[in-house]
Scaffold this motif. Sequence first.
Motif, mmCIF file in Angstrom:
data_model
loop_
_atom_site.group_PDB
_atom_site.id
_atom_site.type_symbol
_atom_site.label_atom_id
_atom_site.label_comp_id
_atom_site.label_asym_id
_atom_site.label_seq_id
_atom_site.Cartn_x
_atom_site.Cartn_y
_atom_site.Cartn_z
ATOM 1 N N VAL A 151 0.841 -1.203 0.000
ATOM 2 C CA VAL A 151 0.000 0.000 0.000
ATOM 3 C C VAL A 151 0.872 1.247 0.000
ATOM 4 C CG1 VAL A 151 -1.670 1.334 1.346
ATOM 5 C CG2 VAL A 151 -1.967 -1.117 1.078
ATOM 6 N N ALA A 152 1.916 1.254 0.806
ATOM 7 C CA ALA A 152 2.813 2.411 0.846
ATOM 8 C C ALA A 152 3.482 2.623 -0.509
ATOM 9 C CB ALA A 152 3.858 2.222 1.932
ATOM 10 N N ALA A 153 3.900 1.551 -1.152
ATOM 11 C CA ALA A 153 4.534 1.662 -2.470
ATOM 12 C C ALA A 153 3.542 2.151 -3.526
ATOM 13 C CB ALA A 153 5.114 0.315 -2.877
ATOM 14 N N LEU A 154 2.298 1.736 -3.421
ATOM 15 C CA LEU A 154 1.272 2.159 -4.363
ATOM 16 C C LEU A 154 0.856 3.611 -4.143
ATOM 17 C CD1 LEU A 154 -0.796 1.274 -6.574
ATOM 18 C CD2 LEU A 154 -2.341 0.752 -4.686
ATOM 19 N N MET A 155 0.774 4.011 -2.896
ATOM 20 C CA MET A 155 0.284 5.344 -2.564
ATOM 21 C C MET A 155 1.345 6.432 -2.700
ATOM 22 S SD MET A 155 -2.947 5.260 -1.687
ATOM 23 C CE MET A 155 -3.143 6.702 -0.674
ATOM 24 N N LEU A 156 2.612 6.082 -2.623
ATOM 25 C CA LEU A 156 3.680 7.078 -2.667
ATOM 26 C C LEU A 156 3.600 7.987 -3.894
ATOM 27 C CD1 LEU A 156 6.252 8.041 -1.128
ATOM 28 C CD2 LEU A 156 7.514 6.527 -2.621
ATOM 29 N N PRO A 157 3.544 7.464 -5.122
ATOM 30 C CA PRO A 157 3.454 8.368 -6.272
ATOM 31 C C PRO A 157 2.138 9.147 -6.311
ATOM 32 C CG PRO A 157 3.702 6.086 -7.003
ATOM 33 C CD PRO A 157 3.669 6.075 -5.522
ATOM 34 N N ALA A 158 1.051 8.536 -5.860
ATOM 35 C CA ALA A 158 -0.242 9.222 -5.854
ATOM 36 C C ALA A 158 -0.229 10.397 -4.884
ATOM 37 C CB ALA A 158 -1.350 8.240 -5.479
ATOM 38 N N VAL A 159 0.369 10.212 -3.717
ATOM 39 C CA VAL A 159 0.417 11.283 -2.713
ATOM 40 C C VAL A 159 1.304 12.422 -3.183
ATOM 41 C CG1 VAL A 159 1.155 11.840 -0.366
ATOM 42 C CG2 VAL A 159 -0.145 9.767 -0.786
ATOM 43 N N VAL A 160 2.413 12.104 -3.806
ATOM 44 C CA VAL A 160 3.304 13.146 -4.321
ATOM 45 C C VAL A 160 2.594 13.945 -5.421
ATOM 46 C CG1 VAL A 160 5.467 13.563 -5.547
ATOM 47 C CG2 VAL A 160 5.407 11.954 -3.655
ATOM 48 N N THR A 161 1.829 13.275 -6.261
ATOM 49 C CA THR A 161 1.064 13.965 -7.305
ATOM 50 C C THR A 161 0.021 14.888 -6.698
ATOM 51 O OG1 THR A 161 1.388 12.119 -8.820
ATOM 52 C CG2 THR A 161 -0.412 13.631 -9.314
ATOM 53 N N VAL A 162 -0.702 14.400 -5.698
ATOM 54 C CA VAL A 162 -1.706 15.230 -5.020
ATOM 55 C C VAL A 162 -1.042 16.448 -4.391
ATOM 56 C CG1 VAL A 162 -3.308 15.301 -3.066
ATOM 57 C CG2 VAL A 162 -3.332 13.364 -4.614
ATOM 58 N N ALA A 163 0.099 16.249 -3.767
ATOM 59 C CA ALA A 163 0.802 17.354 -3.113
ATOM 60 C C ALA A 163 1.236 18.408 -4.128
ATOM 61 C CB ALA A 163 2.009 16.827 -2.351
ATOM 62 N N ARG A 164 1.800 17.983 -5.225
ATOM 63 C CA ARG A 164 2.270 18.940 -6.232
ATOM 64 C C ARG A 164 1.124 19.723 -6.858
ATOM 65 N NH1 ARG A 164 6.767 15.175 -9.102
ATOM 66 N NH2 ARG A 164 8.376 15.471 -7.535
#
Length: 66
Positions: free
Chosen positions: A40-53
């Motif tokens: 889950v952490a590996a899957l969510m990492l790019p999604a969270v960075v995209t949301v943040a940017r």
Amino acid sequence: MAAVIGRVMIGWTSNSEVRAIAVISLTAALLSAFMNNIGVAALMLPAVVTVARRSGIPPSRLLMPL
């Protein structure tokens, strides 16, 4: 899959840091019910960075609750 999750989360956060943290935490909790936590952490990492940017929130503020 991460891109789809990221797009959905962007629609729900509306540039609010508190709402972004809530959506990310809820999404991670739901995925953790069916997957390994490291996956889950590996899957969510790019999604969270995209949301943040896209919302202008520093990524570190959203990655810590994840």
